[in-house]
Design a protein around this motif. Structure first.
Motif, PDB file in Angstrom:
ATOM      1  N   GLY A  29      26.491 105.343  31.422  1.00 45.90           N
ATOM      2  CA  GLY A  29      26.611 105.752  32.817  1.00 45.90           C
ATOM      3  C   GLY A  29      26.850 107.235  32.900  1.00 45.90           C
ATOM      4  O   GLY A  29      26.597 107.983  31.944  1.00 45.90           O
ATOM      5  N   GLY A  30      27.387 107.681  34.011  1.00 43.09           N
ATOM      6  CA  GLY A  30      27.563 109.099  34.285  1.00 43.09           C
ATOM      7  C   GLY A  30      28.506 109.833  33.345  1.00 43.09           C
ATOM      8  O   GLY A  30      28.456 111.052  33.257  1.00 43.09           O
ATOM      9  N   SER A  31      29.373 109.106  32.631  1.00 38.06           N
ATOM     10  CA  SER A  31      30.313 109.755  31.706  1.00 38.06           C
ATOM     11  C   SER A  31      29.841 109.706  30.261  1.00 38.06           C
ATOM     12  O   SER A  31      30.534 110.182  29.364  1.00 38.06           O
ATOM     13  CB  SER A  31      31.686 109.084  31.803  1.00 38.06           C
ATOM     14  OG  SER A  31      32.209 109.233  33.100  1.00 38.06           O
ATOM     15  N   THR A  32      28.668 109.127  30.014  1.00 39.17           N
ATOM     16  CA  THR A  32      28.148 109.021  28.650  1.00 39.17           C
ATOM     17  C   THR A  32      27.792 110.398  28.106  1.00 39.17           C
ATOM     18  O   THR A  32      27.162 111.196  28.797  1.00 39.17           O
ATOM     19  CB  THR A  32      26.909 108.099  28.616  1.00 39.17           C
ATOM     20  OG1 THR A  32      27.304 106.791  29.053  1.00 39.17           O
ATOM     21  CG2 THR A  32      26.321 108.003  27.219  1.00 39.17           C
ATOM     22  N   THR A  33      28.224 110.673  26.877  1.00 36.93           N
ATOM     23  CA  THR A  33      27.924 111.940  26.224  1.00 36.93           C
ATOM     24  C   THR A  33      27.259 111.689  24.879  1.00 36.93           C
ATOM     25  O   THR A  33      27.353 110.587  24.324  1.00 36.93           O
ATOM     26  CB  THR A  33      29.193 112.786  26.009  1.00 36.93           C
ATOM     27  OG1 THR A  33      30.095 112.080  25.160  1.00 36.93           O
ATOM     28  CG2 THR A  33      29.863 113.120  27.335  1.00 36.93           C
ATOM     29  N   ALA A  34      26.616 112.725  24.358  1.00 39.86           N
ATOM     30  CA  ALA A  34      25.971 112.639  23.046  1.00 39.86           C
ATOM     31  C   ALA A  34      26.162 113.952  22.313  1.00 39.86           C
ATOM     32  O   ALA A  34      26.283 115.016  22.931  1.00 39.86           O
ATOM     33  CB  ALA A  34      24.478 112.346  23.202  1.00 39.86           C
TER      34      ALA A  34
END
Length: 169
Positions: free
Chosen positions: A114-119
């Motif tokens: 979702g909107g808080s997913t980071t990579a």
């Protein structure tokens, strides 16, 4: 989670031959520091450690078994448990290699994007576009090198897989 230390004390008068320390659920409760096999002298102790890495959400359990030559406590068993707040997803990368700038389609066995997913890859942040709750696109950033492509989902659960950087043709 961080390794949790445990102690085995030889309170007897003879050497204690420790044959093995095993977990009934090694995927979630791994023995990270395992001294077995070892001989423990009388009035001494040794340490071992267990790491809890939940693969599911909720109560997780295992039985730890210690095999030795102890006359009345062989094997010695005890139960461990932990609460899984995160379940790391199994990731699929398409493609799983490419040059800097490659857009990688990442799908997960969990649906927590979702909107808080980071990579990031090698500690270098990468841009993320959310396609669905179990699918994102990650752009391989400038300066990246072959290594672990890490995805931190909306629940704070970390999953990763190998991405190989290749030179442009």
């Amino acid at each position: 989670t961080a390794p949790k230390p445990y102690h085995i004390a030889n309170e007897g008068t003879a050497n204690l031959s420790l044959t093995s320390i095993t977990s009934s659920n090694p995927a979630e409760f791994s023995i990270s520091l395992n001294p077995a096999p070892i001989t423990i002298n009388p009035s001494t102790e040794i340490d071992f450690e267990i790491i809890f890495s939940p693969t599911g959400i909720g109560l997780r359990t295992a039985t730890i078994t210690i095999v030795s030559n102890d006359a009345d406590e062989n094997p010695y068993t005890f139960n461990v448990q932990g609460n899984g707040d995160c379940a790391s997803g199994t990731l699929t990368f398409l493609p799983d290699n490419g040059p800097v700038g490659t857009i990688v389609n990442v799908t997960s066995s969990t649906s927590n994007f979702g909107g808080s997913t980071t990579a990031s890859i090698g500690g270098i942040p990468a841009s993320v576009t959310v396609i669905a709750a179990n699918e994102i696109e990650v752009t391989i950033p400038t300066g990246a090198s072959t290594g672990s492509l890490e995805i931190n989902d909306d629940l704070g659960c970390l999953s990763s897989g190998l991405f190989t950087i290749i030179d442009e043709l």
